[in-house]
Design an enzyme around this catalytic site. Structure first.
Site, PDB file in Angstrom:
ATOM      1  N   SER A 258       0.995  -1.231  -0.036  1.00 30.07           N
ATOM      2  CA  SER A 258       0.162  -0.231   0.136  1.00 30.07           C
ATOM      3  C   SER A 258       0.779   1.236   0.057  1.00 30.07           C
ATOM      4  O   SER A 258       2.123   1.103   0.221  1.00 30.07           O
ATOM      5  CB  SER A 258      -1.164   0.024   1.252  1.00 30.07           C
ATOM      6  OG  SER A 258       0.008   0.415   2.523  1.00 30.07           O
ATOM      7  N   LYS A 259       0.279   2.449  -0.197  1.00 29.04           N
ATOM      8  CA  LYS A 259       0.703   3.726  -0.481  1.00 29.04           C
ATOM      9  C   LYS A 259       1.728   3.935   0.974  1.00 29.04           C
ATOM     10  O   LYS A 259       2.613   4.788   0.566  1.00 29.04           O
ATOM     11  CB  LYS A 259      -0.291   4.760  -0.547  1.00 29.04           C
ATOM     12  CG  LYS A 259      -0.694   4.900  -2.191  1.00 29.04           C
ATOM     13  CD  LYS A 259      -1.528   6.261  -1.996  1.00 29.04           C
ATOM     14  CE  LYS A 259      -2.439   5.740  -3.055  1.00 29.04           C
ATOM     15  NZ  LYS A 259      -3.577   6.654  -3.118  1.00 29.04           N
TER      16      LYS A 259
END
Ligand code: GLU
Length: 486
Positions: A258-259
């Protein structure tokens, strides 16, 4: 491979909410390859029913990133197709009709509950430690009352009437048969009060009307699938074949990619100098392997060999080391002209173009990404700076020796008859031998003085590209640094 005889039609259904995640690109690739393998169609559909999350140019971004990876869609925005429009916000009337059709069939109902009421119910459930769900308050309203409230213009949503205690069964290509109980499913909103469909209604209506044969998507959607199955049943539609692909884990193996742990969009990999064909190859072999285990594979080969049933069911680690390895191979497969073209976006303006070929030859083997080029070569044309300690091999007792080495090196360079690799190398080596200087010390000292670094391309080749003026300038710089260091 499928039992039913309908043509294979797969789809990717992204929402235009920002740059496409690299895992979505992997899902897209699988859908694309599967359609091509079976001489079917790959459809691109834009799921833009959540206007609050939409970004400007979201649709264009999706189209452009797919093309940058050399992929394309057979039907979708910008293409003709018999089942359009392929943008959900242009199909609103259709979803409204379909939702009402379900109400008429007794499989859905109008719900007039206010936000406040729903919030109150939620809080009460929370206090009782129950999972939040709709309490079916409007499920049994009688028809007259519904009519009255509708004609009075009351705001409403349409909800799915989930059958009680019913087994929901569907087959997943990777996992086989999956069973849920309808008791686990909430009376889902299908149509929102603003007339927009929810994802669940729109995805089922579109997958059916667009004749999608295989719904293949990320594992995060598996818990939505029972809702979709109920909808197919409520409409009396045949189920497509489902496949849910495993999640990607961060390179350290911890957590879903994820980011929070760095950039994860497909575009960001291109920005960092990964070649789209290398990244695609990497995505092919993440959680899947060819029968002969080979890892280098063209898109055509992948199309021939890919079978979703061979995918691993476990989450797969996004092994950046493997990506780097592949990228290096793909970089070295490009011919020099093509490589120069691809490097354009990564070379700063001040780069001495006339030296491009020579400099490239020196760093070619060491580039992992296109972005490395600038980093590996900036000392050829930018002012250098470095801590003086780098010039000293051991303690600080070498000043005199270093000064001597600088002076003699300068003399040797200045008195070269011809400035070519052979003469340069000979002169420097002769100096070292004549003075009986420690080889490792002298050459490392020179390397640092020339480049400001300890790891560089071969020393003499590097000096040749620098040219005699820069060599002298940098020896003077080293000399200043040594003096200051005293
Ligand atoms: N719109 C969903 C997404 O953004 C599509 C999920 C699906 O493929 O059903 O990923």
């Amino acid at each position: 491979m499928q039992e039913n005889q309908s043509p294979v039609r797969t789809r990717m259904a992204p929402s235009p909410t920002g740059e496409m995640h690299v895992a979505s690109m992997a899902t897209l690739l699988k859908n694309y390859a599967f359609a091509k393998k079976h001489h079917g169609q790959f459809i691109l559909r834009i799921e833009d029913t959540d206007k609050t999350r939409e970004v400007v140019d979201g649709v264009e971004q999706i189209q452009s990133i797919i093309k940058k990876f050399g992929l394309d869609w057979d039907e979708g925005p910008g293409k003709n197709g018999a089942y359009g429009p392929y943008i959900q916000s242009k199909r609103l009337k259709l979803y409204q009709e379909k939702a009402e059709e379900l109400v008429k069939k007794g499989r859905a109902y109008y719900c007039f509950c206010s936000k406040e009421r729903l919030e109150k119910v939620r809080q009460e459930q929370q206090a009782r430690h129950q999972a939040p769900r709709y309490d079916q308050h409007c499920r049994h309203l009688d028809e007259d009352e519904v009519k009255k409230r509708l004609s009075a213009g009351e705001s409403y949503v349409i909800r799915l009437k989930v059958p009680e205690n019913q087994e929901i069964v569907f087959t997943d290509l990777l996992r086989g048969e999956i069973t849920f109980n309808s008791g686990q499913v909430d009376d889902q909103v299908l149509l929102k009060s603003d007339g927009y469909p929810t994802y669940h209604l729109a995805v089922v209506v579109d997958d059916h009307l667009m004749k999608i044969s295989h719904v293949m998507r990320g594992e995060e959607w598996i818990s939505s699938t029972p809702k979709h199955v109920l909808l197919y049943q409520a409409f009396d539609w045949a189920l497509p074949i489902f496949a849910h692909f495993p999640l990607f884990l961060n390179p350290d193996g911890k957590g879903k990619m994820s980011k929070r742990k760095g950039t994860v969009s497909a575009q960001s990999f291109l920005d960092r100098g990964y070649l789209p064909e290398a990244l695609l190859n990497f995505l092919m072999i993440l959680g899947w392997s060819a029968k002969d285990q080979r890892e280098l594979m063209s898109l055509g080969e992948y199309i021939n060999e890919f079978d979703p049933r061979d995918l691993s069911m476990n989450s797969v680690i996004f092994d950046i080391k493997k990506l780097n390895w592949l990228n290096g191979i793909y970089i070295r497969r490009l011919d020099k002209k093509e490589l120069k073209e691809r490097l354009k976006a990564f070379i700063p303006e001040e780069f001495p173009q006339e030296k491009f070929e020579k400099i490239l030859a020196l760093v070619y083997e060491r580039m992992v990404t296109l972005a490395d080029f600038a980093e590996l070569t900036d000392f050829f044309y930018k002012e250098i700076d470095y801590p003086a300690e780098l010039l000293f091999k051991k303690a600080k007792d070498q000043q005199d020796l270093l000064k001597e080495q600088i002076q003699q090196s300068k003399l040797a360079i200045e008195s070269l008859n011809a400035f070519d690799l052979n003469s340069l190398e000979k002169a420097i080596r002769k100096l070292q031998e004549k003075n009986d200087w420690h080889k490792g010390q002298y050459f490392m000292f020179l390397r640092v003085a020339m480049t400001g670094r300890t790891a560089t391309p071969p020393l003499f080749e590097t000096m040749l590209v620098l040219g005699s003026d820069l060599i002298i300038k940098r020896l003077d710089l080293a000399s200043k640094k040594i003096e200051k260091h005293e």
